[in-house]
Design a protein around this motif. Structure first.
Motif, short mmCIF file in Angstrom:
data_model
loop_
_atom_site.label_atom_id
_atom_site.label_comp_id
_atom_site.label_asym_id
_atom_site.label_seq_id
_atom_site.Cartn_x
_atom_site.Cartn_y
_atom_site.Cartn_z
N CYS A 121 -13.23 5.13 1.05
CA CYS A 121 -12.40 4.97 2.24
C CYS A 121 -12.77 3.66 2.91
N ARG A 136 -7.18 1.51 10.86
CA ARG A 136 -6.44 2.11 9.76
C ARG A 136 -7.42 2.50 8.67
N VAL A 171 -7.91 4.04 4.80
CA VAL A 171 -7.22 4.22 3.52
C VAL A 171 -8.20 4.82 2.52
N GLU A 172 -7.85 6.00 2.01
CA GLU A 172 -8.71 6.70 1.05
C GLU A 172 -8.22 6.46 -0.37
N TYR A 198 -10.40 8.13 14.16
CA TYR A 198 -9.26 7.60 13.43
C TYR A 198 -9.24 8.23 12.04
N TRP A 199 -8.09 8.79 11.68
CA TRP A 199 -7.98 9.55 10.45
C TRP A 199 -7.22 8.80 9.36
N GLY A 200 -7.62 9.06 8.12
CA GLY A 200 -6.85 8.61 6.98
C GLY A 200 -5.80 9.65 6.62
N GLN A 201 -5.05 9.36 5.57
CA GLN A 201 -3.93 10.22 5.19
C GLN A 201 -4.37 11.40 4.34
N GLY A 202 -5.56 11.35 3.81
CA GLY A 202 -6.07 12.44 3.00
C GLY A 202 -5.96 12.16 1.51
N TYR A 244 -10.23 14.23 4.04
CA TYR A 244 -9.81 13.22 5.00
C TYR A 244 -11.00 12.36 5.40
#
Length: 115
Positions: free
Chosen positions: A22, A3, A5-6, A104-108, A94
């Protein structure tokens, strides 16, 4: 699963600075690297800055000399210091972490540069 988180986005005047952070949590063992991406023309995501677990960095040409990526492996955190911001830097940024073939990507985080 990882997970991301930015934090740290916002509104800034042209020429100003912002710092994005992040943090990766969850299954964070053996991450190969972390990076920051943003939308490019055609809506694809372009790499803005990337740092490997060994500390090697890479930047897109348009931000070289203005942005700096750094990481804290112990905290699974990556930072993007953005200086001398330009109107064209306005975008959603992101964070992503890589492990093998997985990303794995954060929400931006929205970054808006005003004149």
């Amino acid at each position: 699963q990882v997970r991301m988180v930015e934090s740290g986005g916002g509104l800034v005047q042209a020429g100003g600075s912002l710092r994005l952070s992040c943090t990766a949590s969850g299954s964070t063992f053996k991450l190969d690297g972390m990076g920051w991406y943003r939308h490019a023309p055609g809506n694809q995501r372009e790499m803005v800055a990337h740092i490997t677990s060994g500390g090697n960095t890479n930047y897109v040409d348009s931000v070289k000399g203005r942005f700096a990526i750094s990481g804290d492996n112990a905290k699974n955190t990556v930072y993007l210091q953005m200086n001398s911001l330009k109107l064209e830097d306005t975008n959603v940024y992101y964070c992503a972490a890589d492990r093998g073939r997985n990303r794995y990507w954060g929400q931006g985080a929205q970054v808006t540069v005003s004149s």
